[in-house]
Design a protein around this motif. Sequence first.
Motif, mmCIF file in Angstrom:
data_model
loop_
_atom_site.group_PDB
_atom_site.id
_atom_site.type_symbol
_atom_site.label_atom_id
_atom_site.label_comp_id
_atom_site.label_asym_id
_atom_site.label_seq_id
_atom_site.Cartn_x
_atom_site.Cartn_y
_atom_site.Cartn_z
ATOM 1 N N UNK A 166 0.793 -1.226 0.000
ATOM 2 C CA UNK A 166 0.000 0.000 0.000
ATOM 3 C C UNK A 166 0.820 1.268 0.000
ATOM 4 N N UNK A 167 2.008 1.212 0.555
ATOM 5 C CA UNK A 167 2.847 2.408 0.630
ATOM 6 C C UNK A 167 3.287 2.882 -0.747
ATOM 7 N N UNK A 168 3.506 1.951 -1.664
ATOM 8 C CA UNK A 168 4.060 2.301 -2.967
ATOM 9 C C UNK A 168 3.004 2.629 -4.025
ATOM 10 N N UNK A 227 -2.023 -7.389 7.579
ATOM 11 C CA UNK A 227 -1.977 -6.355 8.606
ATOM 12 C C UNK A 227 -0.861 -5.361 8.286
ATOM 13 N N UNK A 228 -1.181 -4.068 8.363
ATOM 14 C CA UNK A 228 -0.189 -3.033 8.097
ATOM 15 C C UNK A 228 0.106 -2.807 6.627
ATOM 16 N N UNK A 245 5.953 -1.992 1.715
ATOM 17 C CA UNK A 245 6.592 -1.811 0.415
ATOM 18 C C UNK A 245 6.399 -3.085 -0.410
ATOM 19 N N UNK A 246 6.859 -3.037 -1.661
ATOM 20 C CA UNK A 246 6.725 -4.221 -2.512
ATOM 21 C C UNK A 246 7.818 -5.243 -2.232
ATOM 22 N N UNK A 247 9.085 -4.827 -2.337
ATOM 23 C CA UNK A 247 10.185 -5.795 -2.278
ATOM 24 C C UNK A 247 10.981 -5.740 -0.985
ATOM 25 N N UNK A 248 10.451 -5.080 0.057
ATOM 26 C CA UNK A 248 11.129 -5.059 1.345
ATOM 27 C C UNK A 248 11.011 -6.401 2.055
ATOM 28 N N UNK A 290 7.505 -6.917 3.080
ATOM 29 C CA UNK A 290 6.579 -6.335 2.120
ATOM 30 C C UNK A 290 5.719 -7.349 1.398
ATOM 31 N N UNK A 291 5.132 -6.889 0.307
ATOM 32 C CA UNK A 291 4.162 -7.680 -0.448
ATOM 33 C C UNK A 291 4.741 -8.995 -0.956
ATOM 34 N N UNK A 292 5.866 -8.917 -1.667
ATOM 35 C CA UNK A 292 6.438 -10.125 -2.264
ATOM 36 C C UNK A 292 6.872 -11.117 -1.198
ATOM 37 N N UNK A 293 7.439 -10.611 -0.099
ATOM 38 C CA UNK A 293 7.889 -11.490 0.981
ATOM 39 C C UNK A 293 6.711 -12.203 1.636
ATOM 40 N N UNK A 294 5.580 -11.494 1.790
ATOM 41 C CA UNK A 294 4.410 -12.102 2.412
ATOM 42 C C UNK A 294 3.942 -13.315 1.617
#
Length: 431
Positions: A199-201, A254-255, A260-263, A266-270
């Motif tokens: 969501x941040x990006x 959550x959160x 971020x996407x690639x942190x 972040x999204x990809x890690x989740x």
Amino acid sequence: MGDPALSRRGFLAVSAAAGLGMTALSGCGGDSDEGSSDGTTTIEWWNITTTQPSKDVWEALAKKFEAQNPKVKVKIVQLENDAYKSKMTALTASGKLPDIFHTWGGGVLKQQVDAGLVEDLTDRTKDWSDSLLPVTKEPYLIDEKLYGIPFDMGMIGFWYNKALFKKAGIAEPPTTWSGFLDAVGKLKSAGTTPIALAGKEKWPGMYYWAYLAMRTAGAEAVQKASDDKDFTAPELVQAGEHLQRLVDLQPFQKGFLGATYSGPTGQAAAVGNGKAAMELMGQWAPIVQADVGKGLGDDLGFFPFPEVEGGKGAITEVFGGGGGHALRRDAPQAAVDFLKFFSSEPTVLELVKKTSVLPVLPSAENAITDPNIKAVQAQLKAATGFQLYLDQAYAPAVGQEVNDSVAALIAGSKSAEQVTASITKVAKEEQ
């Protein structure tokens, strides 16, 4: 795109809003040294390849090119997606671009071309660029002239965890929007986070509205809205309403608004760590999931964005694009030579085998072994319509407004009607 001077003012406004000063960036871009004492030419190459194994592969390719061209040095600048876009906006406003830079084509590239900052590659690459798949070059064609060379082509779709789907009792990926919402409900009931979102990006959230607009109105209607600078058609408002129904199900991790996407969280890690069942992302998703997370291996699957019942769009109309490289105006021959090297069959085969990109050369298609990448390729080949990423297809200010307004809808601060009204307002101001 309008008067180049107006475009330049637009870039300055965006860069000022992003807090990017020209002083801080004055040493970046256009720094090739064509007159060094030993005859060496240094070319600066800006790209967004920051995850492994792609990062190391690209750096190794630069070294290989240097070995084949002893009088050329490649200075690499690798930036994460959002940081890259912000800095390139500021560099464009300053009138000073890198020798070689990543581009998605479309309206952003056109505005750079209109400002006189990008090299026309039509004649300088004709002896080898004609061998590239024609569809891969379309985003970089402006007034029938070629301003970018593709290295990848793909589409956005859902990447999902087969094991988590099975756990939730979902036998097959959904093909309709109502079926998709039902799947989200089943995943939640099984104690699984249905969707990961950065969501941040903002740009990952834009994918949902863009696809829903294509499914409710059709790809041609989305293009017409851009041409007419009017996004207030009922079907486009409906796209936001469909997205609102998804948001109301609270499907994201959550959160997610700060993710971020690639942190590492972040999204990809989740998705890569099995903490969320799906993400809506491009053909690069498996590589990033495995780099920032564990990766899903055989549990990873892919399916196209579902159709919307009663909508005018077809499931075979796809949204996405690829990556390419453009050159600053009057870039040295060494930069052109690098593009030729990067588009050669040995390089393309290496990219396909090691980084799972979709090839831009017909001769390299047989090198694809990953079943999910094959699925993406099959969807692309069967496509009956195509829409480039909205934040690249449109003028920068319009693309940014799409991202911002959709993010506001997802966050609960804008309605579906307000989204289309805001995009229309900015589009008309860009005339």
